[in-house]
Design a protein around this motif. Structure first.
Motif, mmCIF file in Angstrom:
data_model
loop_
_atom_site.group_PDB
_atom_site.id
_atom_site.type_symbol
_atom_site.label_atom_id
_atom_site.label_comp_id
_atom_site.label_asym_id
_atom_site.label_seq_id
_atom_site.Cartn_x
_atom_site.Cartn_y
_atom_site.Cartn_z
ATOM 1 N N MET A 1 -21.130 -0.935 5.406
ATOM 2 C CA MET A 1 -19.830 -0.372 5.265
ATOM 3 C C MET A 1 -18.903 -1.440 4.788
ATOM 4 S SD MET A 1 -17.822 1.962 7.747
ATOM 5 C CE MET A 1 -16.173 2.391 7.398
ATOM 6 N N ASP A 2 -18.132 -1.033 3.629
ATOM 7 C CA ASP A 2 -17.333 -2.472 3.537
ATOM 8 C C ASP A 2 -16.092 -2.196 4.186
ATOM 9 O OD1 ASP A 2 -18.378 -2.725 1.073
ATOM 10 O OD2 ASP A 2 -17.491 -1.182 -0.175
ATOM 11 N N ASP A 3 -15.572 -3.482 4.276
ATOM 12 C CA ASP A 3 -14.224 -3.770 4.953
ATOM 13 C C ASP A 3 -13.184 -3.398 4.126
ATOM 14 O OD1 ASP A 3 -15.477 -4.691 7.203
ATOM 15 O OD2 ASP A 3 -15.526 -6.667 6.683
ATOM 16 N N LYS A 4 -11.955 -2.709 4.756
ATOM 17 C CA LYS A 4 -10.889 -2.301 3.808
ATOM 18 C C LYS A 4 -9.711 -3.088 4.114
ATOM 19 C CE LYS A 4 -12.486 2.066 3.042
ATOM 20 N NZ LYS A 4 -12.735 2.646 1.756
ATOM 21 N N MET A 5 -8.767 -3.288 3.112
ATOM 22 C CA MET A 5 -7.533 -4.053 3.106
ATOM 23 C C MET A 5 -6.396 -3.116 2.789
ATOM 24 S SD MET A 5 -8.650 -7.694 1.764
ATOM 25 C CE MET A 5 -7.145 -8.625 2.292
ATOM 26 N N ARG A 6 -5.324 -3.245 3.606
ATOM 27 C CA ARG A 6 -4.107 -2.387 3.087
ATOM 28 C C ARG A 6 -3.633 -3.139 1.966
ATOM 29 N NH1 ARG A 6 1.280 -1.827 6.683
ATOM 30 N NH2 ARG A 6 1.674 -3.685 5.803
ATOM 31 N N LEU A 7 -3.512 -2.186 0.943
ATOM 32 C CA LEU A 7 -2.889 -2.688 -0.324
ATOM 33 C C LEU A 7 -1.302 -2.632 -0.199
ATOM 34 C CD1 LEU A 7 -3.272 -3.762 -3.357
ATOM 35 C CD2 LEU A 7 -3.578 -1.528 -3.878
ATOM 36 N N LEU A 8 -0.801 -1.550 0.194
ATOM 37 C CA LEU A 8 0.740 -1.600 0.344
ATOM 38 C C LEU A 8 0.966 -0.273 1.092
ATOM 39 C CD1 LEU A 8 2.121 0.973 -1.738
ATOM 40 C CD2 LEU A 8 1.224 -0.521 -3.226
ATOM 41 N N ALA A 9 2.217 -0.447 1.444
ATOM 42 C CA ALA A 9 2.752 0.745 2.340
ATOM 43 C C ALA A 9 4.089 1.232 1.626
ATOM 44 C CB ALA A 9 3.445 0.289 3.755
ATOM 45 N N ALA A 10 4.020 2.884 1.353
ATOM 46 C CA ALA A 10 5.260 3.136 0.422
ATOM 47 C C ALA A 10 5.650 4.446 1.189
ATOM 48 C CB ALA A 10 4.849 3.511 -0.716
ATOM 49 N N GLY A 11 7.050 4.651 1.348
ATOM 50 C CA GLY A 11 7.485 6.059 1.585
ATOM 51 C C GLY A 11 7.624 7.122 0.777
ATOM 52 N N ASN A 12 7.006 6.841 -0.632
ATOM 53 C CA ASN A 12 7.272 7.888 -1.357
ATOM 54 C C ASN A 12 5.817 8.625 -1.700
ATOM 55 O OD1 ASN A 12 7.158 9.365 -4.051
ATOM 56 N ND2 ASN A 12 8.815 8.113 -4.688
ATOM 57 N N LEU A 13 5.220 9.520 -1.309
ATOM 58 C CA LEU A 13 4.139 10.371 -1.283
ATOM 59 C C LEU A 13 3.670 10.326 -2.623
ATOM 60 C CD1 LEU A 13 1.835 11.271 0.157
ATOM 61 C CD2 LEU A 13 2.967 13.641 0.220
ATOM 62 N N LEU A 14 4.636 10.935 -3.553
ATOM 63 C CA LEU A 14 4.166 11.217 -4.949
ATOM 64 C C LEU A 14 3.877 9.777 -5.717
ATOM 65 C CD1 LEU A 14 3.893 12.894 -7.376
ATOM 66 C CD2 LEU A 14 6.727 12.781 -7.752
ATOM 67 N N GLU A 15 4.688 8.859 -5.379
ATOM 68 C CA GLU A 15 4.248 7.466 -5.821
ATOM 69 C C GLU A 15 2.924 7.049 -5.333
ATOM 70 O OE1 GLU A 15 7.366 4.137 -7.166
ATOM 71 O OE2 GLU A 15 7.024 4.281 -5.107
ATOM 72 N N ALA A 16 2.661 7.126 -4.244
ATOM 73 C CA ALA A 16 1.358 6.637 -3.607
ATOM 74 C C ALA A 16 0.354 7.381 -4.142
ATOM 75 C CB ALA A 16 1.399 6.882 -2.072
ATOM 76 N N HIS A 17 0.193 8.590 -4.451
ATOM 77 C CA HIS A 17 -0.842 9.423 -5.261
ATOM 78 C C HIS A 17 -0.612 8.965 -6.458
ATOM 79 C CE1 HIS A 17 -2.500 12.524 -2.389
ATOM 80 N NE2 HIS A 17 -1.195 12.599 -1.817
ATOM 81 N N THR A 18 0.352 8.748 -7.240
ATOM 82 C CA THR A 18 0.152 8.078 -8.679
ATOM 83 C C THR A 18 -0.675 7.036 -8.670
ATOM 84 O OG1 THR A 18 2.341 9.336 -9.236
ATOM 85 C CG2 THR A 18 1.334 7.625 -10.898
#
Length: 105
Positions: free
Chosen positions: A1-18
């Motif tokens: 299983m691959d290790d994952k890293m957090r790329l970014l945190a954002a408060g805007n759900l639409l932007e995150a989905h984009t």
């Protein structure tokens, strides 16, 4: 299983989905975390209300590069109607809903 890293945190759900869609179209697996917590805005502490994008460790550098190129190509813009500064991804002013102008900040 691959290790994952957090790329970014954002408060805007639409932007995150984009961003998620853009990265996935490049062949990367992207996981969104915290999406369900946005329903608690106003009730939960602000520190846990962010949506986070996570990618496999091997994709992290490529994903970070793609995210940086988005910000370089589309700077923030200032609404000509109310003079509020908007994020590059917004097509409408968050404050007055006017259409995106060509005046950049």
């Amino acid at each position: 299983m691959d290790d994952k890293m957090r790329l970014l945190a954002a408060g805007n759900l639409l932007e995150a989905h984009t961003w998620k869609g853009m990265l996935e179209s490049s062949g990367m697996a992207v996981e969104l975390k915290g999406e369900a917590l946005l329903g608690g805005v106003g009730e939960l502490p602000t520190g846990i209300q962010n949506v986070e994008l996570w990618v496999a460790e091997i994709d992290y550098v490529n994903a970070k590069t793609q995210m940086a190129s988005i910000n370089a190509e589309r700077p923030q813009w200032k609404c000509v109607n109310c003079h509020e500064v908007n994020e590059a991804s917004f097509e409408l002013c968050w404050n007055c809903s006017a259409e995106r102008s060509e005046k950049y900040s």
